[in-house]
Scaffold this motif. Structure first.
Motif, PDB file in Angstrom:
ATOM      1  N   THR A  46       0.829  -1.200   0.000  1.00  0.00           N
ATOM      2  CA  THR A  46       0.000   0.000   0.000  1.00  0.00           C
ATOM      3  C   THR A  46       0.867   1.256   0.000  1.00  0.00           C
ATOM      4  N   ASN A  47       1.930   1.232   0.795  1.00  0.00           N
ATOM      5  CA  ASN A  47       2.814   2.401   0.876  1.00  0.00           C
ATOM      6  C   ASN A  47       3.532   2.644  -0.443  1.00  0.00           C
ATOM      7  N   THR A  48       3.957   1.582  -1.100  1.00  0.00           N
ATOM      8  CA  THR A  48       4.647   1.740  -2.389  1.00  0.00           C
ATOM      9  C   THR A  48       3.709   2.287  -3.450  1.00  0.00           C
ATOM     10  N   ILE A  49       2.487   1.794  -3.476  1.00  0.00           N
ATOM     11  CA  ILE A  49       1.502   2.326  -4.419  1.00  0.00           C
ATOM     12  C   ILE A  49       1.281   3.810  -4.149  1.00  0.00           C
ATOM     13  N   GLY A  50       1.281   4.171  -2.851  1.00  0.00           N
ATOM     14  CA  GLY A  50       1.156   5.576  -2.492  1.00  0.00           C
ATOM     15  C   GLY A  50       2.333   6.397  -2.992  1.00  0.00           C
TER      16      GLY A  50
ATOM     17  N   SER B 225      -9.799  -4.172   4.189  1.00  0.00           N
ATOM     18  CA  SER B 225      -9.912  -4.595   2.803  1.00  0.00           C
ATOM     19  C   SER B 225     -10.898  -3.716   2.034  1.00  0.00           C
ATOM     20  N   LEU B 226     -12.030  -3.419   2.655  1.00  0.00           N
ATOM     21  CA  LEU B 226     -13.035  -2.575   2.007  1.00  0.00           C
ATOM     22  C   LEU B 226     -12.534  -1.154   1.800  1.00  0.00           C
ATOM     23  N   LEU B 227     -11.801  -0.632   2.773  1.00  0.00           N
ATOM     24  CA  LEU B 227     -11.232   0.711   2.633  1.00  0.00           C
ATOM     25  C   LEU B 227     -10.231   0.771   1.478  1.00  0.00           C
ATOM     26  N   LEU B 228      -9.419  -0.273   1.354  1.00  0.00           N
ATOM     27  CA  LEU B 228      -8.438  -0.308   0.267  1.00  0.00           C
ATOM     28  C   LEU B 228      -9.121  -0.432  -1.094  1.00  0.00           C
TER      29      LEU B 228
ATOM     30  N   GLY C 173       8.021  -4.568  -2.891  1.00  0.00           N
ATOM     31  CA  GLY C 173       8.365  -5.094  -4.202  1.00  0.00           C
ATOM     32  C   GLY C 173       7.137  -5.479  -5.003  1.00  0.00           C
ATOM     33  N   MET C 174       6.189  -6.146  -4.355  1.00  0.00           N
ATOM     34  CA  MET C 174       4.962  -6.542  -5.039  1.00  0.00           C
ATOM     35  C   MET C 174       4.166  -5.320  -5.487  1.00  0.00           C
ATOM     36  N   GLY C 175       4.077  -4.330  -4.602  1.00  0.00           N
ATOM     37  CA  GLY C 175       3.344  -3.117  -4.941  1.00  0.00           C
ATOM     38  C   GLY C 175       3.943  -2.405  -6.137  1.00  0.00           C
TER      39      GLY C 175
ATOM     40  N   MET D  48      -3.996  -2.028  -5.970  1.00  0.00           N
ATOM     41  CA  MET D  48      -4.599  -2.043  -4.630  1.00  0.00           C
ATOM     42  C   MET D  48      -5.381  -3.330  -4.369  1.00  0.00           C
ATOM     43  N   LEU D  49      -5.719  -4.040  -5.435  1.00  0.00           N
ATOM     44  CA  LEU D  49      -6.427  -5.307  -5.259  1.00  0.00           C
ATOM     45  C   LEU D  49      -5.579  -6.302  -4.466  1.00  0.00           C
ATOM     46  N   PHE D  50      -4.254  -6.220  -4.620  1.00  0.00           N
ATOM     47  CA  PHE D  50      -3.378  -7.153  -3.915  1.00  0.00           C
ATOM     48  C   PHE D  50      -3.480  -7.004  -2.396  1.00  0.00           C
ATOM     49  N   PRO D  51      -3.201  -5.825  -1.807  1.00  0.00           N
ATOM     50  CA  PRO D  51      -3.325  -5.724  -0.354  1.00  0.00           C
ATOM     51  C   PRO D  51      -4.751  -5.915   0.144  1.00  0.00           C
TER      52      PRO D  51
END
Length: 223
Positions: A23-27, A98-101, A183-185, A197-200
């Motif tokens: 989530t942080n990396t996507i951010g 999960s819903l928030l993400l 790394g995944m993000g 974001m679907l991943f986290p």
């Protein structure tokens, strides 16, 4: 002091840190290079915005910080304790995260800054779920404290104190989980942008189901 570490703590901590890292990396890649899983960078940017009298940026950063605090506050009210304990409402908290993400993903796809606040609230919710386990501080949304704790443990060992290897293992797994998530993000964001974001979000939901199953099994064993 941790002497025996249940496997579910290790596995759960790793994947929670993985959620936060991704989530942080996507951010960082998509929210104007802004972190959301911790507030150190956000607070720094807020100080810069104050110095530059950038009121729009100040308001935005304050809302990111407030969202994180509100998420943590909700976790405190929902879970009802800072010490990790099987039976508390972690599953509900994970589903809400999960819903928030997922919500953040959809609004970010529409180029709305509301997604920044939702992602920050999700990280605050996760960080507020668990604070300690058997006297050890458990952090899953940032790693500065984990590196600090490891450093002080090694320093105490050099002075002749006993080294708590089980606690060190927990900290290293949390760090590994966070880095793996980063790394995944990054890989997912390069390919699918905010759909990453679907991943986290999915990992949080799966963890909730696993937690409920594990909790029900433990109750059956006691009866």
């Amino acid at each position: 002091m941790i002497t025996k570490l249940p496997r579910w703590v290790e596995i759960g901590g790793f994947w929670l840190a993985c959620i936060a890292g991704s989530t942080n990396t996507i951010g960082l890649l998509g929210f104007k290079h802004q972190a959301v899983s911790h507030l150190t960078g956000t607070s720094t940017l807020l100080g810069v915005a104050i110095a530059e009298l950038s009121f729009t940026e100040m308001a935005h950063l304050l809302l990111v910080i407030l969202s994180f605090v509100l998420g943590a506050a909700f976790a405190g009210a929902l879970v009802g304790g800072v010490a990790l304990q099987l039976g508390r409402r972690y599953g509900v908290a994970l589903i809400l995260e999960s819903l928030l993400l997922l919500w953040a993903m959809f609004v970010l796809l529409g180029d709305s800054t509301l997604g920044h606040y939702l992602a920050s609230a999700a990280c605050g919710l996760q960080n507020g779920m668990v604070s300690t386990y058997s006297g050890a501080i458990v952090r899953t949304t940032h790693v500065s404290g984990l590196f600090t704790d490891l450093g002080t443990m090694f320093g105490a060992w050099i002075r002749g104190h006993a080294f708590n290897s089980r606690q060190a293992v927990l900290y290293m797994l949390l760090i590994l989980g966070f880095v793996t998530g980063c790394g995944m993000g990054a890989l997912l964001f390069q390919r699918v942008q905010f759909y990453a974001m679907l991943f986290p979000a999915c990992v949080a939901a799966v963890l909730a189901v696993i937690y409920w199953f594990f909790w029900l099994q433990s109750r059956k064993e006691k009866t």
